[in-house]
Enzyme design. Structure first.
Site, mmCIF file in Angstrom:
data_model
loop_
_atom_site.group_PDB
_atom_site.id
_atom_site.type_symbol
_atom_site.label_atom_id
_atom_site.label_comp_id
_atom_site.label_asym_id
_atom_site.label_seq_id
_atom_site.Cartn_x
_atom_site.Cartn_y
_atom_site.Cartn_z
ATOM 1 N N SER A 267 43.307 38.811 33.634
ATOM 2 C CA SER A 267 42.583 37.351 34.791
ATOM 3 C C SER A 267 41.870 38.555 36.495
ATOM 4 C CB SER A 267 43.590 36.526 35.122
ATOM 5 O OG SER A 267 43.350 35.882 36.855
ATOM 6 N N LYS A 268 40.928 38.009 36.931
ATOM 7 C CA LYS A 268 40.295 38.475 38.314
ATOM 8 C C LYS A 268 40.781 38.232 39.260
ATOM 9 C CE LYS A 268 36.742 34.679 38.805
ATOM 10 N NZ LYS A 268 35.555 34.818 38.792
ATOM 11 N N ARG A 269 42.487 37.617 39.274
ATOM 12 C CA ARG A 269 42.837 37.540 40.178
ATOM 13 C C ARG A 269 43.930 38.709 40.531
ATOM 14 N NH1 ARG A 269 46.113 33.517 38.279
ATOM 15 N NH2 ARG A 269 45.249 33.084 36.853
#
Ligand code: GLU
Length: 493
Positions: A267-269
């Site tokens: 996830s880009k988080r």
């Protein structure tokens, strides 16, 4: 029949190139290169096909970004849109699905004519009601269309009378298992009733992914498809379409997911996942390639550093992993550092250029190359150039808080004064020998040694109490810079 190996990467240009997509491209690329010119000059082609039927979300801007990232990685395609003009090149053009609508229409018509597909007039409300009823009866929510067996003339008349229709693929009569010999997952069995009659063309005539994919892969003579595991569930529908057209099914390899360190989907988080972001953060394309190759593949000897060329020599589909691959960011940085340090000072300087804006260092290529040779071991990414070279920026020079106390010691003042006197007699740059000699002289003239000598000297040069060995570092400072710094520091004693 064309038995050449032809593979494709088929992104939807709706955003950036994700590391997962880039890995898909890489595996396909490597596979093609391994088969390059095998048997015929036409073998081993890597095709870039653009899946842009979702007009609202697709853009040329995204396409350019993706092509840019592929180029950056060195994954050049043999057929597809041209990098500069976006015009198609290759014998199987067009390569953009938005330019192939007539082709999909043609094959949809063929399937309608042969009774493999039909016009379905069920409205959204009817479909929703059906789904609810089936779910309540604990039955699979597959569409049961009263139009499946309408003769084509009747459907056409109904359609021409203004009734909206989708084209649906007939599955009810198939009643068998479809067996996929997946190159990575081995045998996968799909009972045909896993899916119901599915849409090929929407009511406004837009084809759906599964249909376009088969038509394109078939017509473009794609022999092998390596793609993400999430497409495995599409493969049954695609196999059905291939069969209905009497076309040969390509070999498939469904690659495991890329996971974050917590084993969740990447996830880009949690950090960068876009290729372009890696470039911006100062990762080298060679390192990204190497790292991606190991996300789902391993060498039997556990070897970890591979150039793209070595990967082409060593890669084998048998060693592709079934389980999810963890994206270990610490290891990625380590790998990048290995590649970075293996570059010559000259090459590293070239690569660092985009990261060196606003960096105040001597405008002398020779100096810069030598400085890179010396400082590259302190760098992990190209972007580290800012941090590592900041020591040379006179405008940024100041005495750190922790060093102030040391400066107040009477010996410190003596040492810095002596250093300043010495510097005043010099010009250009010092050699390491001159610096070592000056330390010796200061030691003797001031009667101080050890920490009491080195600490104030270090502060006078870098403003800091600790840091790398001064001997190789000092020759990189101009005498005028050393002078300016020593004067500033002396004023604080
Ligand atoms: N456009 C699809 C994707 O980006 C391609 C899937 C496939 O390779 O068949 O996931």
């Amino acid at each position: 029949m064309n038995s050449n190996v032809r593979v494709r990467f088929a992104p939807s240009p709706t955003g950036y190139l994700h590391i997962g997509g880039a890995r898909t491209a890489l595996y396909n690329y490597i596979f093609a290169q391994q088969k390059r010119n095998a048997g015929s000059e036409d073998a081993g082609k890597f095709i870039l096909r653009i899946e842009d039927t979702d007009a609202a979300r697709s853009s040329d801007e995204s396409l350019r970004l993706m092509m840019n990232d592929l180029k950056w990685l060195g994954l050049n395609w043999d057929e597809g849109p041209d990098f500069v003009t976006l015009k198609d090149h290759g014998d199987y053009a067009p390569y953009r699905q938005s330019d192939r609508k007539d082709i999909y229409q043609k094959y949809a018509q063929e399937l309608l004519q042969s009774g493999k597909a039909y016009y379905c007039f069920l409205t959204d409300e009817e479909l929703e009601q059906q789904r609810k009823d089936l779910t309540a009866q604990k039955k699979p929510p597959h569409v049961i269309s009263p139009y499946a067996d309408w003769p084509l003339e009747k459907s056409l008349a109904h359609k021409n009378a203004g009734n909206r229709a989708v084209v649906r693929f007939k599955t009810q009569h198939l009643k068998k298992d479809y067996i996929l010999q997946d190159l990575i997952r081995g045998e996968v069995k799909f009972p045909s009733d896993m899916v119901g009659d599915f849409v090929l063309l929407r009511s406004e005539g837009m084809p759906v992914y599964n249909f376009c994919c088969v038509i394109d892969d078939g017509l473009m003579k794609i022999s092998h498809v390596f793609r993400a595991e999430e497409h495995l569930s599409n493969t049954l529908r695609q196999m059905m379409i291939y069969e209905s057209l009497g076309w040969k099914i390509p070999e498939f390899g469904h690659m495991s997911l890329i996971l974050d360190e917590d084993r969740q989907k990447l996830s880009k988080r949690k950090g960068a996942v876009a290729c372009g972001q890696f470039a911006e953060e100062g990762y080298l394309p060679e390192a990204v390639i190497n790292f991606m190759a190991l996300l789902g593949w391993s060498h039997p000897d556990g070897k970890e550093i591979f150039s793209l060329q070595e990967l082409i020599e060593k890669f084998s589909t048998e060693r592709l992993n079934l389980s999810g691959a963890v994206f270990d960011r610490v290891k990625f940085q380590w790998m990048n550092a290995q590649y970075l340090r293996a570059l010559s000072g000259e090459e590293l300087l070239k690569r660092c250029k985009p990261f060196m804006k606003d960096l105040k260092i001597p405008d002398d290529a020779n100096w810069q190359v030598r400085a890179f040779e010396f400082l590259k071991t302190s760098m992990e990414t190209l972007a580290d150039v800012k941090k590592v070279f900041a020591v040379f920026d006179d405008a940024k020079f100041s005495v750190e808080e922790a060093a102030v106390e040391t400066l107040k010691l009477p010996e410190s003042k003596k040492v810095i004064q002596a250093w300043l006197e010495f510097i005043k007699t010099q010009k250009d740059f010092l050699t390491t020998e001159q610096f070592v000699q000056s330390q010796e002289n200061i030691k003797n003239s001031c009667g101080v040694k050890g920490k009491s000598l080195f600490m104030p000297l270090r502060i006078a040069i870098t403003g800091q109490l600790h840091g790398s060995d001064l001997k190789p570092l000092v020759p990189f400072f101009s005498v005028s810079s050393l002078l300016e710094r020593a004067e500033k520091v002396l004023a604080q004693t």
